[in-house]
Design a protein around this motif. Structure first.
Motif, mmCIF file in Angstrom:
data_model
loop_
_atom_site.group_PDB
_atom_site.id
_atom_site.type_symbol
_atom_site.label_atom_id
_atom_site.label_comp_id
_atom_site.label_asym_id
_atom_site.label_seq_id
_atom_site.Cartn_x
_atom_site.Cartn_y
_atom_site.Cartn_z
ATOM 1 N N GLY A 1 -10.829 -10.564 -0.245
ATOM 2 C CA GLY A 1 -9.761 -9.544 0.442
ATOM 3 C C GLY A 1 -8.569 -9.966 0.120
ATOM 4 N N PRO B 1 -4.293 0.095 3.395
ATOM 5 C CA PRO B 1 -5.014 -1.043 2.948
ATOM 6 C C PRO B 1 -6.441 -1.161 3.378
ATOM 7 C CG PRO B 1 -3.609 -1.795 4.857
ATOM 8 C CD PRO B 1 -3.463 -0.432 4.656
ATOM 9 N N LEU B 2 -6.970 -0.595 4.337
ATOM 10 C CA LEU B 2 -8.063 -0.636 4.845
ATOM 11 C C LEU B 2 -9.038 0.436 4.549
ATOM 12 C CD1 LEU B 2 -7.137 -2.610 7.828
ATOM 13 C CD2 LEU B 2 -7.768 -3.428 6.008
ATOM 14 N N TYR C 1 -11.280 -2.865 -8.970
ATOM 15 C CA TYR C 1 -11.309 -4.162 -8.415
ATOM 16 C C TYR C 1 -12.805 -4.795 -8.501
ATOM 17 C CZ TYR C 1 -10.578 -8.119 -5.177
ATOM 18 O OH TYR C 1 -10.302 -9.437 -4.749
ATOM 19 N N ALA D 1 -10.422 -7.453 6.969
ATOM 20 C CA ALA D 1 -8.808 -7.125 6.948
ATOM 21 C C ALA D 1 -7.817 -7.905 7.089
ATOM 22 C CB ALA D 1 -9.225 -6.244 8.289
ATOM 23 N N ILE E 1 -7.204 -9.143 3.787
ATOM 24 C CA ILE E 1 -6.331 -8.150 3.184
ATOM 25 C C ILE E 1 -4.756 -8.112 3.527
ATOM 26 C CG2 ILE E 1 -6.085 -5.768 2.511
ATOM 27 C CD1 ILE E 1 -8.849 -5.289 2.184
ATOM 28 N N LYS F 1 -7.357 -8.836 -3.221
ATOM 29 C CA LYS F 1 -7.293 -7.330 -3.198
ATOM 30 C C LYS F 1 -6.027 -6.841 -2.444
ATOM 31 C CE LYS F 1 -10.160 -3.294 -2.396
ATOM 32 N NZ LYS F 1 -11.497 -2.895 -1.723
ATOM 33 N N GLY F 2 -5.508 -7.522 -1.506
ATOM 34 C CA GLY F 2 -4.374 -7.256 -0.812
ATOM 35 C C GLY F 2 -3.145 -7.496 -1.975
ATOM 36 N N GLN G 1 -16.094 -9.635 -2.279
ATOM 37 C CA GLN G 1 -14.883 -8.813 -2.914
ATOM 38 C C GLN G 1 -13.650 -9.546 -2.279
ATOM 39 O OE1 GLN G 1 -14.004 -4.999 -1.966
ATOM 40 N NE2 GLN G 1 -14.839 -4.813 -0.045
ATOM 41 N N ASP H 1 -18.620 -7.899 1.267
ATOM 42 C CA ASP H 1 -17.361 -8.401 1.784
ATOM 43 C C ASP H 1 -17.130 -9.562 1.268
ATOM 44 O OD1 ASP H 1 -16.110 -5.853 2.533
ATOM 45 O OD2 ASP H 1 -16.383 -6.582 4.731
ATOM 46 N N SER I 1 -6.707 1.560 -0.834
ATOM 47 C CA SER I 1 -7.695 0.837 -1.452
ATOM 48 C C SER I 1 -9.043 1.814 -1.516
ATOM 49 C CB SER I 1 -7.959 -0.377 -0.521
ATOM 50 O OG SER I 1 -8.169 -0.138 0.671
ATOM 51 N N LEU J 1 -1.524 -8.904 0.939
ATOM 52 C CA LEU J 1 -0.307 -7.935 0.635
ATOM 53 C C LEU J 1 0.881 -8.525 1.479
ATOM 54 C CD1 LEU J 1 0.310 -5.021 0.345
ATOM 55 C CD2 LEU J 1 -0.531 -4.595 2.803
#
Length: 361
Positions: free
Chosen positions: A321, A138-139, A346, A92, A95, A324-325, A319, A303, A161, A99
């Motif tokens: 993070g 985002p989570l 993604y 988290a 991400i 992705k953010g 993946q 993750d 997401s 972001l």
């Protein structure tokens, strides 16, 4: 003389939530009445206006009207549950870091909104007095969220997401079903036949325990449901499945004991988990019971976070993070530029570490 507690309470400015409670409607419905943009029945709207009049509520903070006049430079970031949970989860944090990096490039700041699991409308009331250019989920979150209708009524672009699910929320999507098949297939290819699954919570406040058909039927977290379905598509519907009550190492350890504290001939030789923190809990539980990882038990995660204190490199679904953010941040930037945005996939990969091996002879 200092004001008494009763005096201070009487002087508190009424909120949109107070109006909604008095009118007997949800906070999002009350918000739609004030915005004038929602399909609210005339009788219901009148109840809301009467409640507002009785409470001397003049309406949301006028700052919100600036959304129709121009940008304010703030993006709401809605996190379900206490913020401290997100700050304890390295995925988290990654991400949120990615972001923030992308939004900073765009000259915008983040407004973190903690949405209580047992009172999601509280976030609606909080946002009703905030001017924001866009909002991001985002989570991991619920399939439905009352914040969505409130913000869409204000014309605020929304990015997520995978949840909440709504046609006007643009997502950076991980194919949870296909991703979970990566680690499950890897374990099966190693020759494991007694394979079990450790799931994240399927709905809010789920206790640690064996997952039943009723749990799946009432699940509200799309990511957990998708990962469970991916696992079962290969391991079969009879493979043991438990869920953890929280996304922590401790919760993973407690759930793992339900799978491992059984006669040896019934004990799984591999546990496929839905998160790296849960996998770390499985490793802890196994080693405390005298089991070796991976010689006696294969463990996989999801993750791809860095856990240097674990003593193992997890076999996991990777993946990244932060990226992705950043992708969610880019969708926000496009939306604020008036350009069309849509869901984007993604990609993830299988990362083989030191926690997977063939089953013991």
């Amino acid at each position: 003389m200092a004001p008494t507690r009763q005096t201070r309470s009487a002087q508190r400015r009424p909120t949109l939530r107070d109006v909604a409670r008095r009118a007997g409607v949800s906070t999002s419905t009350a918000s739609l009445v004030f915005s004038g943009k929602g399909p609210v029945a005339q009788a219901t709207a009148q109840r809301v206006r009467d409640a507002a009049s009785a409470l001397s509520y003049a309406g949301p903070d006028p700052l919100a009207s600036s959304l129709r006049q121009g940008r304010v430079g703030t993006v709401a970031v809605v996190v379900e549950g206490p913020l401290r949970y997100a700050f304890h989860d390295p995925f988290a944090l990654a991400i949120l870091d990615g972001l923030a990096e992308e939004l900073d490039v765009a000259g915008r700041s983040m407004l973190l909104i903690a949405q209580p699991l047992d009172d999601p409308d509280r976030a609606v009331a909080q946002l009703a007095t905030q001017a924001v250019d866009a909002a991001v989920f985002p989570l991991c979150g619920h399939r439905d969220n009352p914040v969505v209708d409130h913000l869409l009524a204000r014309g605020v672009p929304l990015v997520g997401s995978g949840a909440p699910i709504h046609p006007q929320v643009a997502h950076v999507l991980t194919d949870e079903f296909a991703a979970m098949r990566l680690t499950t297939q890897h374990v099966l290819d190693l020759g494991h036949e007694r394979v079990a699954h450790l799931s994240m919570m399927l709905r809010a406040h789920s206790p640690t325990g064996v997952v039943t058909d009723a749990d799946v039927a009432t699940a509200t977290y799309p990511d957990a449901v998708g990962r469970l379905a991916g696992f079962r598509s290969l391991a079969g519907p009879s493979a043991p499945v438990v869920q953890a009550c929280d996304l922590t190492v401790e919760a993973g350890e407690a759930a793992a004991r339900l799978l491992l504290d059984v006669p040896e001939d019934q004990r799984p030789t591999a546990i496929v988990t839905q998160a790296d923190l849960l996998a770390a809990g499985v490793v802890r539980a196994a080693e405390s019971m005298g089991l070796r990882v991976p010689e006696d038990l294969t463990v996989t995660g999801f993750d791809g976070v860095d856990l240097p204190w674990l003593g193992h490199v997890l076999t996991t679904v990777d993946q990244p993070g932060a990226e992705k953010g950043r992708r969610m941040g880019r969708l926000v930037r496009l939306a604020l530029e008036g350009r069309p945005v849509a869901d984007e996939t993604y990609p993830v990969t299988l990362r083989i570490g030191t926690t997977s091996a063939p089953p013991p002879a």
